[in-house]
Design a protein around this motif. Structure first.
Motif, PDB file in Angstrom:
ATOM      1  N   TYR A 189     -11.854   4.563   5.103  1.00  0.00           N
ATOM      2  CA  TYR A 189     -10.804   5.707   5.700  1.00  0.00           C
ATOM      3  C   TYR A 189     -11.261   5.919   7.361  1.00  0.00           C
ATOM      4  N   THR A 225       0.854  -1.397   0.229  1.00  0.00           N
ATOM      5  CA  THR A 225      -0.021   0.064  -0.017  1.00  0.00           C
ATOM      6  C   THR A 225       0.873   1.216  -0.114  1.00  0.00           C
ATOM      7  N   SER A 226       2.022   1.264   0.864  1.00  0.00           N
ATOM      8  CA  SER A 226       2.936   2.326   0.963  1.00  0.00           C
ATOM      9  C   SER A 226       3.688   2.625  -0.582  1.00  0.00           C
ATOM     10  N   LEU A 272      -2.287   8.962   3.815  1.00  0.00           N
ATOM     11  CA  LEU A 272      -3.424   8.625   2.875  1.00  0.00           C
ATOM     12  C   LEU A 272      -4.190  10.166   3.069  1.00  0.00           C
ATOM     13  N   GLN A 316     -14.123   5.024  -1.017  1.00  0.00           N
ATOM     14  CA  GLN A 316     -12.806   4.858  -0.158  1.00  0.00           C
ATOM     15  C   GLN A 316     -13.253   5.644   1.467  1.00  0.00           C
ATOM     16  N   CYS A 324       1.036   3.989  -3.035  1.00  0.00           N
ATOM     17  CA  CYS A 324       0.676   5.505  -2.666  1.00  0.00           C
ATOM     18  C   CYS A 324       1.735   6.478  -2.565  1.00  0.00           C
TER      19      CYS A 324
END
Length: 283
Positions: free
Chosen positions: A263, A124-125, A211, A259, A128
């Motif tokens: 979140y 994910t990092s 995020l 999303q 992103c």
């Protein structure tokens, strides 16, 4: 009102089954009076917390990283701030003659989950940070190629006195700063050691901050792009701001639908977990 054996068995089954709402209810009304300092009960509860089933996957937890966080929250909720011995309990050896503490058994049984959570955080990092880097590149380039160009004599932007131009400049600057901050947050995640305790607060907080700034940079980039179109086209079509606003709203609506629930769940699980909030249905 409560039989001690029944109460012991009830709270043990609630913890073993990871029933969050039932635990919140029992915790709110202190249905286990005078048992807080019962050493035998504390060991039984710690065994229930340490126990792990590989097929366990609660519906209200998204992803292995936040499942690991939930398990750590169950381990932490066992602690009692008024009882210093509850903190040292996790470092006591289990009674199965293995020579391992409750914490060591807890980590050992969740090695697979820890690996999955670490891989989820890394993937994910990486994704992103790639998006944030692209936004940084675009925002930086846009700062030197302003709409309408510059005056050949003074070097100042031609549309400097227009309100839409100032909106463009401010939005572009905020997009640049937000994307850089997001990139730094994701780099901090990628370079961490991924210790089990990091999944309780450190890593989720970094992910949420990353995020947040990534979403902000996307929003500011949309504002900058929309204002640039208005600068170029407003002289010919006075109504151009209407379709621009409507089109810019589409990604925002999609984000809110796709999303935002995830979140919000991440923020709630990290900063205000339900497990720590007792619920009273009667006074």
């Amino acid at each position: 009102m409560w039989d001690i054996k029944f109460t012991n068995k009830l709270i043990e089954e609630v913890v073993r089954g990871r029933h969050v709402e039932l635990f919140r209810l029992l915790n709110a009304h202190d249905t286990i009076p005078n048992l807080r300092y019962d050493i035998e009960r504390n060991h039984d509860l710690m065994k229930a917390v340490v126990g792990w089933s590989t097929g366990y996957a609660p519906a209200d937890v998204s992803g292995s990283a936040f499942l690991m966080q939930r398990e750590l929250q169950w381990f932490e909720v066992k602690k009692d701030e008024s009882d210093p011995s509850s903190e040292s309990l996790k470092f006591e050896e289990t009674d199965n003659r293995s020579g391992k503490t409750y914490w060591e058994v807890f980590v050992e049984q969740r090695k697979g989950l820890l690996q999955e959570a670490s891989q989820w955080m890394k993937n994910t990092s990486s994704s992103c940070s790639f998006v944030a880097t692209l936004i940084t590149t675009v925002a930086f380039a846009a700062a030197f190629t302003v709409p309408g160009g510059n005056n050949d004599n003074t070097g100042l932007p031609i549309f400097l006195k227009k309100t839409s131009f100032m909106v463009f400049v401010i939005a572009d600057a905020l997009a640049l700063f937000s994307s850089i901050t997001a990139t730094l947050m994701f780099l901090a995640i990628l370079t961490t050691r991924y210790a089990p305790n990091d999944f309780l607060r450190s890593l989720p907080r970094k992910m949420i901050l990353g995020l947040t700034f990534l979403f902000l940079s996307l929003a500011f980039m949309l504002v900058a792009f929309g204002s640039a179109l208005m600068i170029v086209l407003s002289e010919r079509w006075k109504w151009i701001y209407i379709p621009i606003t409507l089109l810019a709203a589409v990604p925002i609506v999609l984000f809110a639908i796709l999303q935002l629930p995830l979140y919000v769940e991440m923020v709630e699980s990290t900063y205000c977990p339900r497990l720590y909030r007792p619920v009273k249905i009667w006074k």
